[in-house]
Write a protein that holds these residues in place. Sequence first.
Motif, mmCIF file in Angstrom:
data_model
loop_
_atom_site.group_PDB
_atom_site.id
_atom_site.type_symbol
_atom_site.label_atom_id
_atom_site.label_comp_id
_atom_site.label_asym_id
_atom_site.label_seq_id
_atom_site.Cartn_x
_atom_site.Cartn_y
_atom_site.Cartn_z
ATOM 1 N N ALA A 250 0.806 -1.222 0.000
ATOM 2 C CA ALA A 250 0.000 0.000 0.000
ATOM 3 C C ALA A 250 0.840 1.274 0.000
ATOM 4 O O ALA A 250 0.387 2.325 0.467
ATOM 5 C CB ALA A 250 -0.943 -0.016 1.207
ATOM 6 N N MET A 251 2.033 1.228 -0.561
ATOM 7 C CA MET A 251 2.869 2.419 -0.635
ATOM 8 C C MET A 251 2.359 3.397 -1.691
ATOM 9 O O MET A 251 2.438 4.617 -1.518
ATOM 10 C CB MET A 251 4.318 2.028 -0.948
ATOM 11 N N ARG A 252 1.800 2.873 -2.794
ATOM 12 C CA ARG A 252 1.455 3.710 -3.936
ATOM 13 C C ARG A 252 0.089 4.380 -3.826
ATOM 14 O O ARG A 252 -0.354 5.021 -4.792
ATOM 15 C CB ARG A 252 1.505 2.874 -5.214
ATOM 16 N N ILE A 253 -0.587 4.244 -2.709
ATOM 17 C CA ILE A 253 -1.880 4.919 -2.562
ATOM 18 C C ILE A 253 -1.725 6.265 -1.872
ATOM 19 O O ILE A 253 -2.693 6.825 -1.360
ATOM 20 C CB ILE A 253 -2.907 4.040 -1.809
ATOM 21 N N THR A 254 -0.493 6.796 -1.865
ATOM 22 C CA THR A 254 -0.227 8.109 -1.276
ATOM 23 C C THR A 254 0.100 9.101 -2.389
ATOM 24 O O THR A 254 -0.124 8.840 -3.572
ATOM 25 C CB THR A 254 0.940 8.016 -0.284
ATOM 26 N N GLY A 255 0.655 10.244 -2.017
ATOM 27 C CA GLY A 255 0.988 11.259 -2.993
ATOM 28 C C GLY A 255 2.322 11.026 -3.679
ATOM 29 O O GLY A 255 2.991 10.005 -3.459
ATOM 30 N N GLU A 256 2.727 11.972 -4.490
ATOM 31 C CA GLU A 256 3.992 11.897 -5.217
ATOM 32 C C GLU A 256 5.155 11.774 -4.236
ATOM 33 O O GLU A 256 5.174 12.428 -3.184
ATOM 34 C CB GLU A 256 4.167 13.137 -6.094
ATOM 35 N N ASP A 257 6.125 10.930 -4.572
ATOM 36 C CA ASP A 257 7.276 10.657 -3.710
ATOM 37 C C ASP A 257 6.865 10.039 -2.380
ATOM 38 O O ASP A 257 7.584 10.105 -1.389
ATOM 39 C CB ASP A 257 8.101 11.920 -3.457
ATOM 40 N N ILE A 258 5.671 9.447 -2.346
ATOM 41 C CA ILE A 258 5.130 8.783 -1.143
ATOM 42 C C ILE A 258 5.000 9.794 -0.009
ATOM 43 O O ILE A 258 5.205 9.485 1.174
ATOM 44 C CB ILE A 258 5.990 7.560 -0.715
ATOM 45 N N ILE A 259 4.651 11.021 -0.370
ATOM 46 C CA ILE A 259 4.444 12.108 0.600
ATOM 47 C C ILE A 259 3.049 12.686 0.385
ATOM 48 O O ILE A 259 2.655 13.003 -0.740
ATOM 49 C CB ILE A 259 5.489 13.229 0.420
ATOM 50 N N GLY A 260 2.293 12.825 1.471
ATOM 51 C CA GLY A 260 0.996 13.475 1.399
ATOM 52 C C GLY A 260 -0.104 12.587 0.845
ATOM 53 O O GLY A 260 0.061 11.385 0.652
ATOM 54 N N ARG A 261 -1.232 13.222 0.577
ATOM 55 C CA ARG A 261 -2.409 12.494 0.113
ATOM 56 C C ARG A 261 -2.291 12.137 -1.365
ATOM 57 O O ARG A 261 -1.628 12.838 -2.123
ATOM 58 C CB ARG A 261 -3.663 13.363 0.324
#
Length: 282
Positions: free
Chosen positions: A24-35
């Motif tokens: 579930a890393m890719r359900i976040t924002g760009e660069d795995i930061i934020g929404r």
Amino acid sequence: MTANERDTFDIGGELTVNRLGFGAMRITGEDIIGRPPSEPRARDVLRRADELGVNFIDTADSYGPGVSERLIGEALDATRDDLVVATKAGILRNRDGDWLAHGDPDYIRNQALTSIDRLGVDAIDLYQFHRPDPDTDFEASVHAFAELQDEGLVRHVGLSNVSVDQLETARDIVDVATVQNEYSFVNREHDDVLAACEDAGIGFIPYAPLNWGSIEDEAREAAETVAEKHDASVFQIALAWVLDHSEVTLPIPGTGDVRHLEANVAATGIELDDADRALLDR
């Protein structure tokens, strides 16, 4: 649509999961930061994975940070007996996107409480030490996970990004249920760690099982030959290889797209034969 067809594995001898999980890393924002760009779409991906029989979800407090765990807690009932949600602690993030090892025992204990809150559970099914910290004694970090388990806040303990020696050191402190290292059809650097897990009956969670979306040169030629035979994509063959390669592998391909998720799950229906293995293993 092919549902999750692979056999199962008992994490820690207790938590039965279908061997293809979801990272579930890719359900976040760009660069795995934020929404993520669309939180409803991210929740749809999680729910679709559940519908397809993916009952092992892997995340970390550093994904977002906190965003991935929160979305899982909103989209799924992580308290269900038939769903295993694993998370990790031991890395700090910043707005520059850095991944900073931080294995301080007090930090790990604090992060366990925040993860429990975001996931909406009483105890974490599988809590993994995300990365050894060169500035913190490795054994002290592992002891923090063992104490959380003793207190009932964690059901099972796992490790990530470790060597065979570190695995053996940790096993003197706590029962290690899983090891999560980078591993794929292309990158087999941690063959020795996989072998150690096989010998001990420990689950091996290959992260980046599609080699970050890069399969090139001779590896790609071999995968394309096998893919044509099975009417599949190169990446589906790469996933099928990881599942076929060992009975203890629990690959966790990740995506923020439902169609990509469905293609990954469909790879569980591919049965490789000896001729395929000969091509892919050379």
